[in-house]
Motif scaffolding. Structure first.
Motif, PDB file in Angstrom:
ATOM      1  N   MET A 346      38.461  53.988  54.475  1.00 51.16           N
ATOM      2  CA  MET A 346      38.045  53.126  54.649  1.00 51.16           C
ATOM      3  C   MET A 346      39.961  52.756  54.754  1.00 51.16           C
ATOM      4  SD  MET A 346      35.402  51.701  55.743  1.00 51.16           S
ATOM      5  CE  MET A 346      35.476  49.588  55.885  1.00 51.16           C
ATOM      6  N   HIS A 347      40.466  53.510  54.107  1.00 53.41           N
ATOM      7  CA  HIS A 347      42.126  52.890  54.353  1.00 53.41           C
ATOM      8  C   HIS A 347      42.526  52.081  52.994  1.00 53.41           C
ATOM      9  CE1 HIS A 347      42.858  55.254  57.977  1.00 53.41           C
ATOM     10  NE2 HIS A 347      41.510  53.899  58.742  1.00 53.41           N
ATOM     11  N   ILE A 348      41.059  52.073  51.654  1.00 50.38           N
ATOM     12  CA  ILE A 348      41.486  51.789  50.669  1.00 50.38           C
ATOM     13  C   ILE A 348      42.661  52.757  49.387  1.00 50.38           C
ATOM     14  CG2 ILE A 348      40.499  50.600  48.595  1.00 50.38           C
ATOM     15  CD1 ILE A 348      38.445  50.160  50.543  1.00 50.38           C
ATOM     16  N   ASP A 349      43.564  51.748  49.575  1.00 50.42           N
ATOM     17  CA  ASP A 349      44.494  52.987  48.352  1.00 50.42           C
ATOM     18  C   ASP A 349      43.528  53.207  47.367  1.00 50.42           C
ATOM     19  OD1 ASP A 349      46.735  53.453  47.101  1.00 50.42           O
ATOM     20  OD2 ASP A 349      48.338  52.172  47.084  1.00 50.42           O
ATOM     21  N   PRO A 350      44.022  54.327  47.042  1.00 49.44           N
ATOM     22  CA  PRO A 350      43.124  55.097  45.790  1.00 49.44           C
ATOM     23  C   PRO A 350      43.496  54.381  44.501  1.00 49.44           C
ATOM     24  CG  PRO A 350      43.737  57.063  47.339  1.00 49.44           C
ATOM     25  CD  PRO A 350      44.110  56.280  47.727  1.00 49.44           C
ATOM     26  N   VAL A 351      44.708  54.148  43.903  1.00 48.52           N
ATOM     27  CA  VAL A 351      45.550  53.277  43.467  1.00 48.52           C
ATOM     28  C   VAL A 351      45.105  52.214  42.904  1.00 48.52           C
ATOM     29  CG1 VAL A 351      47.942  52.960  41.875  1.00 48.52           C
ATOM     30  CG2 VAL A 351      47.819  54.953  43.079  1.00 48.52           C
ATOM     31  N   VAL A 352      44.518  51.317  43.922  1.00 47.62           N
ATOM     32  CA  VAL A 352      44.431  50.030  44.110  1.00 47.62           C
ATOM     33  C   VAL A 352      42.987  49.554  43.419  1.00 47.62           C
ATOM     34  CG1 VAL A 352      43.447  48.179  45.633  1.00 47.62           C
ATOM     35  CG2 VAL A 352      45.416  48.642  46.075  1.00 47.62           C
ATOM     36  N   PHE A 353      42.653  51.161  44.180  1.00 51.22           N
ATOM     37  CA  PHE A 353      40.748  51.380  43.957  1.00 51.22           C
ATOM     38  C   PHE A 353      40.471  51.841  41.905  1.00 51.22           C
ATOM     39  CE2 PHE A 353      36.653  53.940  44.059  1.00 51.22           C
ATOM     40  CZ  PHE A 353      35.635  52.683  43.883  1.00 51.22           C
ATOM     41  N   GLY A 354      41.307  52.419  42.133  1.00 52.94           N
ATOM     42  CA  GLY A 354      41.487  52.620  40.113  1.00 52.94           C
ATOM     43  C   GLY A 354      41.223  51.200  39.530  1.00 52.94           C
ATOM     44  N   ASP A 402      39.133  37.378  38.667  1.00 52.29           N
ATOM     45  CA  ASP A 402      40.463  38.419  38.629  1.00 52.29           C
ATOM     46  C   ASP A 402      40.501  39.519  39.289  1.00 52.29           C
ATOM     47  OD1 ASP A 402      41.551  37.463  35.991  1.00 52.29           O
ATOM     48  OD2 ASP A 402      40.761  38.050  35.253  1.00 52.29           O
ATOM     49  N   LEU A 403      39.015  40.029  39.303  1.00 51.64           N
ATOM     50  CA  LEU A 403      38.609  41.196  40.095  1.00 51.64           C
ATOM     51  C   LEU A 403      38.714  40.781  41.913  1.00 51.64           C
ATOM     52  CD1 LEU A 403      37.480  44.099  40.062  1.00 51.64           C
ATOM     53  CD2 LEU A 403      35.544  43.557  39.997  1.00 51.64           C
ATOM     54  N   MET A 404      38.013  39.997  42.487  1.00 51.07           N
ATOM     55  CA  MET A 404      38.490  39.110  43.722  1.00 51.07           C
ATOM     56  C   MET A 404      38.993  39.265  44.122  1.00 51.07           C
ATOM     57  SD  MET A 404      35.290  39.260  44.977  1.00 51.07           S
ATOM     58  CE  MET A 404      35.392  39.065  46.912  1.00 51.07           C
ATOM     59  N   LEU A 405      40.203  39.180  43.094  1.00 46.63           N
ATOM     60  CA  LEU A 405      41.739  38.156  43.054  1.00 46.63           C
ATOM     61  C   LEU A 405      42.593  39.379  43.768  1.00 46.63           C
ATOM     62  CD1 LEU A 405      43.172  35.480  41.069  1.00 46.63           C
ATOM     63  CD2 LEU A 405      42.393  35.510  42.729  1.00 46.63           C
ATOM     64  N   ILE A 406      42.251  40.702  42.856  1.00 47.26           N
ATOM     65  CA  ILE A 406      42.284  42.027  43.665  1.00 47.26           C
ATOM     66  C   ILE A 406      41.890  42.470  44.616  1.00 47.26           C
ATOM     67  CG2 ILE A 406      42.859  44.763  42.415  1.00 47.26           C
ATOM     68  CD1 ILE A 406      42.835  43.406  39.286  1.00 47.26           C
ATOM     69  N   ILE A 407      40.457  42.576  44.503  1.00 42.69           N
ATOM     70  CA  ILE A 407      40.145  42.816  46.145  1.00 42.69           C
ATOM     71  C   ILE A 407      40.365  42.253  46.913  1.00 42.69           C
ATOM     72  CG2 ILE A 407      38.115  42.692  47.313  1.00 42.69           C
ATOM     73  CD1 ILE A 407      36.512  43.252  44.894  1.00 42.69           C
ATOM     74  N   VAL A 408      40.566  40.844  47.263  1.00 42.94           N
ATOM     75  CA  VAL A 408      41.435  39.880  48.463  1.00 42.94           C
ATOM     76  C   VAL A 408      42.958  40.844  48.417  1.00 42.94           C
ATOM     77  CG1 VAL A 408      41.379  37.855  49.692  1.00 42.94           C
ATOM     78  CG2 VAL A 408      39.292  38.975  48.147  1.00 42.94           C
ATOM     79  N   PHE A 409      43.561  40.874  47.203  1.00 42.81           N
ATOM     80  CA  PHE A 409      44.798  40.418  46.929  1.00 42.81           C
ATOM     81  C   PHE A 409      45.141  42.385  46.814  1.00 42.81           C
ATOM     82  CE2 PHE A 409      44.415  36.191  46.973  1.00 42.81           C
ATOM     83  CZ  PHE A 409      44.487  35.487  48.352  1.00 42.81           C
ATOM     84  N   PRO A 410      45.359  43.055  47.259  1.00 42.16           N
ATOM     85  CA  PRO A 410      45.351  44.607  46.743  1.00 42.16           C
ATOM     86  C   PRO A 410      47.032  44.528  46.529  1.00 42.16           C
ATOM     87  CG  PRO A 410      44.874  45.046  49.157  1.00 42.16           C
ATOM     88  CD  PRO A 410      44.802  43.034  48.423  1.00 42.16           C
ATOM     89  N   GLN A 411      48.089  43.359  47.117  1.00 41.23           N
ATOM     90  CA  GLN A 411      49.773  43.430  46.635  1.00 41.23           C
ATOM     91  C   GLN A 411      49.520  43.329  45.643  1.00 41.23           C
ATOM     92  OE1 GLN A 411      47.874  41.620  48.504  1.00 41.23           O
ATOM     93  NE2 GLN A 411      48.818  41.173  51.153  1.00 41.23           N
ATOM     94  N   ILE A 412      48.462  42.850  44.075  1.00 36.68           N
ATOM     95  CA  ILE A 412      48.541  42.714  43.003  1.00 36.68           C
ATOM     96  C   ILE A 412      49.049  44.195  42.497  1.00 36.68           C
ATOM     97  CG2 ILE A 412      47.725  41.313  40.691  1.00 36.68           C
ATOM     98  CD1 ILE A 412      46.373  39.634  43.144  1.00 36.68           C
TER      99      ILE A 412
END
Length: 423
Positions: A346-354, A402-412
């Motif tokens: 799904m082209h989700i960054d593995p680092v962000v997913f971690g 906080d979790l939703m913010l990181i999901i919606v804004f992976p730039q964090i």
């Protein structure tokens, strides 16, 4: 799949996690006709990796810091830094917990180490005992996101991403969670009329900073060395262990030769626990791959949605249930190999997913029925789990936001790695 159900059933009966994983993997592989000789071979071959040597050295670093009086200095500095705020002792607990990385490989151990000091301190300052327990339980999970967190190291190895990138990516999310916890504590302090610990003193802040400086320098040396290409994560563990030993013996002069028996024993026990768990999880991973479980999971989720955000929400709902019965390292070893192919597809960054997985774990380990941090803090504070659960709900809500913010804004989580030009 029934072999996995067998493992889950044994877990509900109180059998240790590693044994449950081992039995489930053994039964599943044997039913598939795989020779049982492959199990010990797989276990040891997967652990025969130089990268995993970082685990005992980081654990040794944590044990030395604990025995060398580093904890007290960090708590004193935290008190001088935020003790003047409303509900100061609670803010001190949060900030001090932030500084304690997850070096033991167990958020439960971190909660116990800090909670044994801070929960009685909060109660003495007038905090309601259930809220003091809840605050410490929530704060104890902060170590998961701290640089040089053992859980991050295990995730990086399992997901095959850069250890240094994971450490850096977790810093802004950690500060986000710290800020949200401090806000919850401040609002509660205003409502309950909890006071500050002491007036702000620049002189005391400077004195405690000087006393804690050498301890606070530890993660900077580790991160700087890894990101600067000076040494590998394994070498960083060795450097950190030597550094904190020299600081504790020559500067603090609190570490004695007699302490090393307990230090080495704790390190050996914790390393064995984590290594045994990882080895058996890798065996289970072999079965999952042979049974094409990741493919089935991917097809099931993709049949529901093709939106990356909705997919992450569904995965997180599943992970919260897993994290409420498994500690972080256990869940990473078992679950990440299943979901990572779907995440990459799904082209989700593995680092962000971690980072998402670690924030998710902070929620799960603070929830019944087996929330490890919650049970540990409740035991230390002498309150029922029911009362502690009610008191921790505002912190769970803050974590969910906080979790939703990181999901919606992976730039964090990606901001600092991108700023430093690392992938």
């Amino acid at each position: 799949m029934w072999a996995l159900a067998l493992g889950a059933g044994l877990l509900c009966l109180g059998v240790p996690v590693a044994i449950c994983i081992g039995i489930a993997a053994t039964v599943a592989l044997s039913v598939n006709g795989t020779p049982l000789l492959i199990i010990p071979q797989q276990l040891f071959s997967n652990l025969n990796n130089v990268g995993l040597l970082a685990i005992p050295f980081f654990m040794l670093t944590g044990a030395i810091m604990d025995s060398g009086g580093v904890s007290r200095r960090i708590i004193d500095f935290s008190q001088a830094l935020v003790g003047f705020m409303r509900g100061g002792i609670g803010q001190v607990t949060i900030v001090a917990s932030m500084f304690f990385a997850d070096l033991s490989g167990s958020a439960t151990a971190d909660t116990a180490a800090i909670g044994s000091v801070m929960i009685p301190g909060m109660v003495k300052k007038g905090y309601a005992r259930p809220f003091a327990v809840a605050l410490q339980s929530a704060a104890g999970s902060l170590g998961l996101l701290s640089p040089v967190s053992m859980s991050m190291l295990v995730y990086a190895y399992t997901a095959n991403v850069s250890v240094g990138t994971m450490f850096i990516a977790g810093m802004l999310p950690m500060l986000l969670v710290v800020a949200s916890f401090m806000l919850v504590n401040y609002v509660t302090a205003v409502r309950q009329n909890y006071t500050a610990v002491e007036p702000f003193s620049a002189k005391k802040l400077w004195i405690t900073f000087k006393e804690a400086f050498w301890a606070l320098l530890t993660p900077i040396i580790i991160l700087g060395g890894i990101l600067g290409g000076i040494f590998t994560p394994v070498e960083a563990g060795v450097v950190a262990a030597v550094y904190v030993t020299l600081v504790s013996t020559l500067i603090f002069r609190t570490l004695k030769l007699s302490h090393f028996k307990d230090i080495l024993t704790r390190t050996a026990v914790n390393t064995t626990r984590v290594s045994f768990l990882l080895g058996l999880a890798f065996v289970l991973g072999r079965y999952l791959i042979e049974a094409q479980i990741p493919l089935h999971v991917a097809n099931s989720f993709l049949s529901i949605t093709t939106s990356a955000i909705i997919l992450l929400i569904l995965i997180n709902l599943f992970l919260i249930a897993i994290h409420s019965v498994l500690e972080t390292i256990s869940s990473i070893a078992v679950v990440i190999p299943v979901f990572l192919p779907l995440v990459i597809q799904m082209h989700i960054d593995p680092v962000v997913f971690g980072v998402i997985v670690l924030v998710n774990s902070a929620i799960g380990i603070n929830l019944p029925p087996i929330g490890f941090c919650l049970f540990t803090a409740a035991s230390i504070g002498g309150v029922s789990v029911e009362k502690a659960t009610r008191a921790i709900l505002p912190f769970i809500f803050a974590l969910a936001v906080d979790l939703m913010l990181i999901i919606v804004f992976p730039q964090i989580p990606r901001f600092l790695p991108n700023l430093l030009g690392i992938k």
